[in-house]
Design a protein around this motif. Structure first.
Motif, short mmCIF file in Angstrom:
data_model
loop_
_atom_site.label_atom_id
_atom_site.label_comp_id
_atom_site.label_asym_id
_atom_site.label_seq_id
_atom_site.Cartn_x
_atom_site.Cartn_y
_atom_site.Cartn_z
N SER A 233 0.59 -1.19 0.19
CA SER A 233 -0.03 0.04 0.31
C SER A 233 0.86 1.20 -0.01
CB SER A 233 -0.50 -0.05 1.11
OG SER A 233 -2.21 1.80 1.14
N LEU A 234 1.98 1.10 0.73
CA LEU A 234 3.02 2.24 0.88
C LEU A 234 3.70 2.62 -0.73
CD1 LEU A 234 3.83 2.15 4.22
CD2 LEU A 234 2.11 3.83 3.61
N GLN A 235 3.41 1.13 -1.35
CA GLN A 235 4.60 1.35 -2.31
C GLN A 235 6.28 1.27 -1.71
OE1 GLN A 235 3.90 0.70 -5.75
NE2 GLN A 235 2.64 -0.69 -4.58
N GLU A 236 6.76 0.62 -0.18
CA GLU A 236 7.91 0.78 0.29
C GLU A 236 8.67 0.21 -0.73
OE1 GLU A 236 10.38 2.53 1.37
OE2 GLU A 236 8.75 3.55 2.74
N LYS A 237 9.71 0.32 -1.57
CA LYS A 237 11.01 -0.33 -2.40
C LYS A 237 11.97 -0.89 -0.78
CE LYS A 237 9.99 1.87 -7.21
NZ LYS A 237 9.14 0.67 -7.11
N LYS A 238 11.94 -0.09 0.03
CA LYS A 238 13.26 -0.35 1.09
C LYS A 238 13.21 -1.57 1.61
CE LYS A 238 14.44 4.65 1.54
NZ LYS A 238 14.36 5.87 3.04
N SER A 239 12.07 -1.90 1.56
CA SER A 239 10.71 -2.88 2.55
C SER A 239 11.36 -4.71 1.53
CB SER A 239 9.39 -3.17 3.14
OG SER A 239 9.21 -3.46 0.68
N VAL A 240 12.18 -4.38 0.50
CA VAL A 240 12.09 -5.83 -0.79
C VAL A 240 13.55 -6.47 0.15
CG1 VAL A 240 13.30 -6.25 -2.42
CG2 VAL A 240 11.53 -4.26 -2.64
N ALA A 241 13.99 -5.57 0.98
CA ALA A 241 15.40 -6.63 1.76
C ALA A 241 14.42 -7.35 1.95
CB ALA A 241 16.93 -6.04 1.66
N GLU A 242 13.58 -6.97 3.55
CA GLU A 242 13.32 -7.77 4.89
C GLU A 242 12.37 -8.74 3.96
OE1 GLU A 242 13.99 -7.62 7.91
OE2 GLU A 242 16.12 -6.45 7.67
N LEU A 243 11.77 -8.46 2.93
CA LEU A 243 10.86 -9.20 2.67
C LEU A 243 11.33 -10.21 2.18
CD1 LEU A 243 8.23 -7.08 0.61
CD2 LEU A 243 7.70 -8.33 2.63
N GLN A 244 12.79 -10.33 1.47
CA GLN A 244 13.38 -11.50 1.17
C GLN A 244 14.12 -12.24 2.55
OE1 GLN A 244 16.35 -9.02 -1.72
NE2 GLN A 244 14.85 -9.38 -3.63
N LYS A 245 14.25 -11.22 3.19
CA LYS A 245 14.69 -12.04 4.31
C LYS A 245 13.99 -13.49 4.88
CE LYS A 245 17.00 -9.94 7.30
NZ LYS A 245 17.79 -8.51 7.89
N LEU A 246 12.82 -12.46 4.70
CA LEU A 246 11.34 -13.32 5.01
C LEU A 246 11.11 -14.79 4.45
CD1 LEU A 246 9.12 -13.83 7.29
CD2 LEU A 246 8.45 -12.36 5.51
N LEU A 247 11.62 -14.99 3.56
CA LEU A 247 11.26 -16.23 2.26
C LEU A 247 12.11 -17.45 2.61
CD1 LEU A 247 10.49 -14.45 -1.47
CD2 LEU A 247 8.98 -15.92 0.18
N ARG A 248 13.90 -16.02 3.08
CA ARG A 248 14.64 -17.50 3.49
C ARG A 248 14.58 -17.99 4.74
NH1 ARG A 248 18.30 -13.18 1.40
NH2 ARG A 248 18.21 -12.45 2.91
N LYS A 249 13.53 -17.75 5.40
CA LYS A 249 12.98 -18.28 7.12
C LYS A 249 12.30 -19.98 6.88
CE LYS A 249 12.18 -15.16 10.74
NZ LYS A 249 10.99 -14.98 11.18
#
Length: 268
Positions: A233-249
């Motif tokens: 919703s915020l179109q927050e591109k800075k969150s991509v790194a954290e989202l990718q980190k979440l995928l590695r869980k």
């Protein structure tokens, strides 16, 4: 013979108009012999005799003389308007009781005074007082919110988070408390409500950074999906790194994995 300077005191005694102090003063004079009891008795008898003397009837000559003097006085002092000016005269012409008129007049003066007070008091004073009052209410809500967040009951903590919706602005203390709740509260519903509360202040850079940092710290699928939705919703591109980190869980929920991948694809 009684001294003349004591006549008023003795006369007051006979008429019963003396105060207790004056009566004591007279008694002291009597005890000292300055005024003799016999003199008071003689004065009392004389006083009674004078009161018994009948008042003489005015003669015809005196009546005519009085009427002549009264006519001369009226000619030299014409009748004046009743006191109270125009308002008093107007009320008198309506046969309004004087007391009622005074009350009405007083209310009229009060109303005029209040009206003038409102006009001459600077508007900025009211604005300042209103601003001060608003600030006080804001502080009270903040204190209440921070207090409820420390309660062991999840319901109370949920109330605390919802209270932030009534805050016009959220200062550093409130933001820090909400982010701490998002990362540490054991109840999923409280954390979900906290995400919604923080989203209302997403224009604050600290809030955005806190939401991004919270992504990889969450273990609840509902909270993880909610954060992914917020980033989208915020179109927050800075969150991509954290989202990718979440995928590695390991053991990541499949629904979460799908949602996160979709979010990343939209943001990059």
């Amino acid at each position: 013979m009684m001294d003349e300077k004591y006549i008023d005191l003795v006369t007051g005694h006979l008429e019963g108009t003396l105060t207790l102090q004056q009566e004591a003063e007279l008694q002291e004079y009597i005890e000292q012999g300055t005024i003799k009891a016999t003199e008071i008795t003689e004065f009392k008898n004389l006083y009674c005799q004078i009161g018994d003397i009948p008042a003489p009837e005015p003669s015809a000559f005196m009546k005519a003389d009085f009427q002549s003097m009264l006519a001369d006085y009226k000619k030299e002092h014409p009748q004046r308007a009743p006191k109270g000016g125009f308002f008093g005269s107007w009320l008198a012409s309506l046969s309004v009781p004087q007391v009622f008129g005074q009350v009405v007049f007083g209310m009229l003066v009060l109303a005029i005074g209040i009206g003038i007070g409102f006009r001459i008091t600077p508007a900025k004073t009211y604005e300042k007082e209103l601003s001060h009052l608003t600030g006080e209410v804001q502080n009270m809500r903040e204190v209440m919110m921070l207090t409820l967040l420390k309660q062991s009951s999840a319901t109370e903590r949920l109330k605390a988070v919802n209270l932030t919706g009534d805050l016009e602005t959220a200062d550093t203390k409130v933001i820090r408390a909400l982010l701490q709740t998002l990362n540490n509260d054991p109840n999923v519903n409280v954390r979900l409500a906290t995400i919604e509360a923080l989203y209302q202040h997403a224009s604050n850079p600290t809030v955005r950074e806190g939401l991004i940092a919270a992504i990889s710290q969450q273990d609840s699928p509902l909270v993880q999906i909610a954060l992914a939705d917020v980033m989208l919703s915020l179109q927050e591109k800075k969150s991509v790194a954290e989202l990718q980190k979440l995928l590695r869980k390991k053991d990541l929920n499949q629904a979460v994995e799908a949602k996160v991948k979709q979010t990343i694809n939209v943001l990059i």
